[in-house]
Design an enzyme around this catalytic site. Structure first.
Site, PDB file in Angstrom:
ATOM      1  CG  HIS A 172      -1.623 -77.795 -25.350  1.00 41.08           C
ATOM      2  ND1 HIS A 172      -1.758 -79.078 -25.849  1.00 41.08           N
ATOM      3  CD2 HIS A 172      -2.089 -77.833 -24.067  1.00 41.08           C
ATOM      4  CE1 HIS A 172      -2.265 -79.863 -24.899  1.00 41.08           C
ATOM      5  NE2 HIS A 172      -2.470 -79.128 -23.812  1.00 41.08           N
ATOM      6  CG  HIS A 184       2.114 -80.688 -16.791  1.00 37.78           C
ATOM      7  ND1 HIS A 184       1.881 -81.118 -18.073  1.00 37.78           N
ATOM      8  CD2 HIS A 184       0.894 -80.436 -16.243  1.00 37.78           C
ATOM      9  CE1 HIS A 184       0.574 -81.120 -18.296  1.00 37.78           C
ATOM     10  NE2 HIS A 184      -0.045 -80.708 -17.212  1.00 37.78           N
ATOM     11  CG  ASP A 255      -1.835 -75.996 -20.197  1.00 35.70           C
ATOM     12  OD1 ASP A 255      -2.626 -76.488 -19.372  1.00 35.70           O
ATOM     13  OD2 ASP A 255      -1.135 -76.697 -20.946  1.00 35.70           O
TER      14      ASP A 255
END
Length: 478
Positions: A172, A184, A255
């Protein structure tokens, strides 16, 4: 106000949507015909290989060159095998073996599985350098803590996937491995100078910049690079660092925009989409909780808020990505035992494994990250007639477990066992009265309980890792 049809099509061409269930709703197919870049499949979309093949074929009735993406990393993050656990070890195990040809072969096998299922974009490999031992979101998804080792295996993984004609997406960017929070759930901050980032986190991305067809941006804040924003919204990160400095020319994929690290920062998913595209992203993962209304809302915001020239540039890259996969799709063959053979090589044993043939197996219940989802793990699928109990360490009685074991040895199976004082205490108490073996299936730590007879590290919790550990303990035979 109605959206200009041309702008709507361009806006849709930057989006990866999703849908619930194991069949495609009509809107998901219709939007592909209208120009939607594609869909991401999650575990809820998967029941078995034949069903996935039917599902992807149905989606391609909307548009044959649609991008159909999935998070198939092997190891602890699997969608195709979310009901059983992956037949392949993940990156930590491959990094522990440190055989680039093995990493390439495992990822080629994953690519072959995806091609057979009709999937052409794998949101993998994870190329983060896991320098924070208690990282809650990366851990065993990383090849290791050494930037050079991770870079070598990142290259091999990309080569393996793309040898099957599946586009690899290295993630990432610019590196999620030094975080101790989950993007998240929040916006993690990596507060280091750019020199540290270049030496520690960027080498794997630099290694695959010329070969990977896609790179995924992270919803992490690096003040020296991104200011107050996550990298996904930072032109300095996406254009200045990734494209201008590292020379990446493929598609930049975000993402999931529904994640707190993006949506909460921007004020909503549609607003996050505008900010990501403006910063230089090309393909936007909306997330898992998606319906037709959300897709249309995002497309409307994008059409109104992003210049047409920027949309055209992004769509040209997503189209090029889809075209490449169509030209390079290859049906590869591989040894069915490849994953297990790799997992066996990753097992590390300290102490003596003699005498554990008929133990009481105690599995410590552990949570799971959103990236992993609820996937089966442990030794249970490989135990034939051997008793196993699952316990929550904080509620477990060492006295009761010792009595249940009787004269049998005890094998304790856990993930990140060292992180909880109650888990460490339970292991120590049982080891004071019984022959105890510990199987650690999470990210390795330096913790070693006193008096245990054996400590087994698997470097992951996939189905293959569990079988390899059971074999090492003599609980079954290959």
């Amino acid at each position: 106000m109605a959206i200009d049809p041309g702008l709507r099509r361009l806006a849709l061409g930057t989006l990866l949507a999703a849908f619930p269930g194991d069949t495609a709703p009509e809107w998901a197919v219709t939007l592909l015909a209208d120009g939607l870049a594609g869909h991401t499949l999650f575990g809820t979309n998967v029941t078995d290989p034949a069903q996935v093949s039917r599902l992807t074929a149905r989606l391609r009735e909307g548009r044959d060159d649609a991008l159909i993406a999935i998070d198939e990393e092997g190891g602890d993050v699997t969608r195709l095998s979310h009901r059983t656990g992956s037949p392949y070890p993940g990156n930590a195990a491959l990094g522990a073996v440190d055989d680039e040809s093995l990493t390439r072969a495992v990822y080629a096998a994953i690519g072959a599985d995806l091609v057979a299922a009709g999937i052409n974009l794998d949101l993998a490999p994870t190329v983060d350098v896991n320098t924070a031992d208690d990282n809650p979101i990366i851990g065993t998804r990383s090849f290791g803590a050494d930037p050079r080792l991770v870079a070598r295996h990142a290259r091999a993984a990309v080569e393996g996937l793309q040898s099957a004609g599946v586009a690899a997406c290295a993630k990432h960017f610019p590196g999620h491995g030094a975080t101790v929070t989950d993007s998240h759930l929040s916006l993690p901050t990596v507060d280091v100078p750019l020199e540290v980032l270049r030496e520690r986190d960027l080498p794997p991305f630099a290694e695959v910049a010329a070969s990977a067809k896609a790179v995924m941006s992270a919803h992490i804040r690096v003040p020296a690079l991104t200011g107050d924003d996550p990298a996904t919204f930072s032109r300095a990160a996406l254009q200045g660092l990734l494209r201008d400095e590292l020379g990446f020319r493929g598609a930049i994929v975000t993402d999931a925009l529904e994640m707190v690290g993006a949506a909460a920062t921007a004020g909503g998913i549609p607003q996050a989409a505008v900010r990501a595209l403006t910063a230089g992203a090309d393909l936007l993962c909306i997330g898992a909780q998606v319906d037709a209304a959300l897709v249309e809302a995002v497309a409307a915001e994008v059409a109104a808020g992003v210049p047409a020239a920027r949309l055209e540039e992004a769509v040209s890259r997503t189209t090029e990505l889809a075209t490449w996969t169509a030209k390079h799709r290859t049906l590869l063959s591989y040894d069915d035992d490849l994953g297990l053979a790799a997992a066996r090589r990753a097992v590390r044993v300290e102490g003596s494994l003699s005498g554990f043939g008929t133990p009481l197996v105690v599995q410590l219940v552990s949570g799971y990250s959103i990236a992993e989802g609820r996937v089966p793990w442990g030794l249970s699928p490989h135990l034939d007639g051997i008793e196993q109990v699952e316990v929550v360490a904080a509620d477990a009685s060492a006295t009761d477990l010792a009595a249940r074991a009787g004269n049998r040895p005890i094998v304790i199976v856990g993930r990140h066992t060292h992180r909880k004082p109650e888990s460490r205490a339970l292991v120590e108490q049982l080891a004071s009265t019984h022959a105890v073996g510990v199987v650690e299936m999470g990210w390795p730590s330096t913790w070693r309980p006193s008096q245990v007879r054996a400590f087994v590290t698997t470097h992951g919790a996939s189905l293959a890792n569990g079988r390899a550990a059971a074999e090492a303990l003599g609980l079954l035979h290959a």
